[in-house]
Design an enzyme around this catalytic site. Structure first.
Site, short mmCIF file in Angstrom:
data_model
loop_
_atom_site.label_atom_id
_atom_site.label_comp_id
_atom_site.label_asym_id
_atom_site.label_seq_id
_atom_site.Cartn_x
_atom_site.Cartn_y
_atom_site.Cartn_z
N CYS A 186 0.78 -1.23 0.00
CA CYS A 186 0.00 0.00 0.00
C CYS A 186 0.82 1.29 0.00
O CYS A 186 0.61 2.16 -0.84
CB CYS A 186 -0.98 0.01 1.17
SG CYS A 186 -0.28 -0.49 2.73
N HIS B 217 -2.06 6.58 4.98
CA HIS B 217 -0.90 5.69 5.14
C HIS B 217 0.35 6.19 4.43
O HIS B 217 1.14 5.40 3.90
CB HIS B 217 -1.24 4.26 4.67
CG HIS B 217 -0.41 3.22 5.37
ND1 HIS B 217 -0.50 1.88 5.08
CD2 HIS B 217 0.53 3.33 6.37
CE1 HIS B 217 0.34 1.20 5.85
NE2 HIS B 217 0.97 2.06 6.64
#
Length: 584
Positions: A80, A141
């Site tokens: 990610c 993130h």
């Protein structure tokens, strides 16, 4: 009305200002809106329009029916943090310092110093300059702070987003009590064992001293005790309170919930996304709906639990489909369909190694080998890519050409009337000529597939052929032997003993062998030597475009620092709940 002579100047000025305002308004009316939907860890095989005939995804499938479906849509990384970095910047994550050289492939702590550097240009920054209102709802993130708790150097608000609501980190097992830890679990076990041995040694020393068998200086004893408790605290505090440190919700730069209440998160994210569209319907906007699903721990939403044929994971995918449908419905309700480009994708392939007594908890990557974290294997990087724009893009179009998540950057910037940065190398290409049928070939002759900071594989789509060759320089070591993943570590790694180097490299033709199951040889592929030579030349040329930048994923940048930890309240007593949470 006839202007008097001494009023001509003011009349001309008023008319000029009106003309400028009208022209500006007309230009704003011509600017398209953007809704970019990204799912977390969704496998390409989880969606009906990509071959799944048991998980129900009618709303996602309708995007494919009413728009363009890309069948070779490739994430720039199989994890990610680097994949989202590349998506935001149109550049391989290595260029931003977010390619890992070792054990830590993603950001681990909100209290770490690493993240998306403030000197990077995201598509949101450029759209802001074009008069767009930009927002991100959901997962980020990509870091928060650099040097102090409130500098927000990596925060979405510092990267071109006017509005942020969601998780500055991600949803992970530690956010849900009862789940196994997801952060350096083996290291935690080692640290715990070492702490217990040190404690036992100190207790033994105390016992020997009390029995009079050994003389121990009291100052030395006190010092040893202090060192022990300090060492215990250094790792115990960050690791054993991960739910507090990492599982938070922010609204812009304010922490509004710590830790997260996962039971209501799905509805809050949807409400925030819909309200953003409604607030900004009169002006051009970009909404990045970065869904927290279907990353583990899986959600237990009462309207979806037990409804699918694929257990809790299937329930979560069907909830994603419902969320997608709600966003499309909102766009239509606001009469914005014909001026809104909707994009649907996943940040990388499904996580195939995660399961428990209830069954599989990760995604299905269809016929493609590998999955999340597995470098260049197709299952970890080939993802859904759907674009819908009624009146502009053809309905039901299927494009089987190599494309990238990095292509969204130049596509969005071009449609918004912005100018691409000229002071840095971009790896993405504008998709509109391909999607509108003005060209038939992708601009991506070569694609470079990274596993962390290491070049794992290269894809070559020769201009004189329909072949799509793929060269693997190394592959992850699956365990147990014969398995399709790294079930011993739950996630494959890219370095040292975790991989096998190949010399000569493995070579496949994805056009004939999309499952990467039959390596080519000089006897089976006439262009074998040519492919390896052209790939070597492309790698050399690509390497010349890279420059050394600070490593954002070094141990010093990813480990927890108390003074960088976002906190609701007075640190370390961080705790709050978002008020007036309603389920709709």
């Amino acid at each position: 009305m006839e202007c008097l002579k001494n009023q001509k100047y003011w009349c001309v000025l008023v008319v000029a200002l009106f003309t400028i305002r009208w022209t500006s308004g007309a230009k704003d009316d011509d600017k398209p809106n953007f809704v970019l939907i990204m799912v977390d860890d969704l496998g390409i095989g989880d969606v009906g329009s990509y071959g799944n005939d048991t998980i129900r995804t009618p709303n996602i499938d309708q995007l494919a029916q009413e728009g363009v479906k890309l069948t070779q849509h490739i994430a720039a990384a199989p994890l990610c943090t680097p994949s989202r970095t590349a998506f935001m910047t149109g550049r391989y994550a290595l260029r931003s310092g977010l390619g890992s050289t070792g054990r830590v492939p993603v950001i681990l702590f909100l209290g770490g110093a690493g993240g998306l550097p403030s000197n990077e240009t995201t598509f949101a920054k450029i759209l802001q300059k074009q008069g767009y209102t930009t927002g991100i709802v959901g997962k980020w993130h990509l870091g928060v702070n650099c040097e102090s708790r409130n500098d927000h150097c990596h925060h979405p608000n510092n990267h071109g987003f006017d509005y942020f609501y969601g998780l500055p980190f991600t949803n992970f097992n530690d956010c849900k009590p009862g789940e196994e830890t997801a952060v350096l679990a083996d290291l935690q076990v080692v640290l715990w064992n070492v702490s217990m041995l040190l404690g036992l040694a100190i207790l033994t020393l105390v016992g020997v001293w009390l029995l009079g068998l050994l003389e121990v200086n009291q100052k030395l004893f006190v010092m040893l005790m202090l060192i022990y408790f300090l060492a215990l605290a250094v790792w115990y505090v960050p690791f054993k309170h991960l739910q507090t440190w990492n599982c938070i919700i922010m609204r812009n730069e304010l922490v509004v919930e710590q830790p997260i209440n996962l039971d209501t998160l799905s509805h809050r994210i949807m409400n925030e996304a819909e309200q953003f569209l409604e607030r900004n319907q009169q002006n051009p906007f970009l909404l990045f709906l970065s869904l927290v699903h279907v990353h583990t721990p899986l959600f237990m939403s009462k309207n979806f639990v037990g409804k699918s044929k694929h257990g809790l994971y299937g329930d979560n995918v069907e909830e994603v489909d419902w969320m997608t449908g709600r966003i499309v419905e909102t766009v239509e309700k606001l009469n914005l369909s014909r001026k809104t480009l909707i994009y649907f994708t996943s940040d990388h392939g499904g996580h195939i190694e995660v399961s428990d007594h209830r069954g599989q908890k990760g995604g299905w990557n269809g016929i493609y080998k590998g999955g999340k974290g597995m470098g260049g294997w197709e299952g970890g990087i080939r993802v859904p890519g759907l674009f819908r724009w009624p009146g502009r893009l053809p309905a039901g179009e299927v494009i089987d050409e190599p494309t990238s998540l990095m292509d969204v950057f130049p596509t969005v910037v071009g449609l918004a009337g912005g100018e691409l940065p000229r002071d840095r190398f971009l790896d993405g290409h504008d998709l509109m000529p391909l999607m509108e049928g003005r060209v038939r070939r992708s601009k991506h002759e070569f694609m470079f597939h990274y596993c962390g900071a290491y070049l794992n594989a290269v894809r070559w789509h020769p201009r004189d052929s329909d072949a799509v060759f793929k060269v693997h320089f190394f592959t992850p070591n699956f365990w147990p032997p014969g398995a399709g993943g790294c079930y011993n570590t739950k996630l494959c790694f890219c370095h040292e003993k975790f991989v096998t180097q190949h010399n000569p490299p493995l070579l496949f033709d994805l056009a004939q062998d999309p499952s990467e199951s039959r390596p080519l040889t000089p006897d089976t592929e006439p262009r074998y030597a040519e492919v390896l030579q052209r790939v070597r030349e492309a790698v050399e040329e690509h390497s010349r475009t890279l420059s050394l930048v600070p490593n954002q994923l070094s141990w010093s940048n990813v480990l927890w620092r108390p003074w960088l930890q976002p906190c609701c309240g007075t640190f370390p007593f961080c705790s709050c709940s978002e008020p007036n949470v309603t389920m709709t």
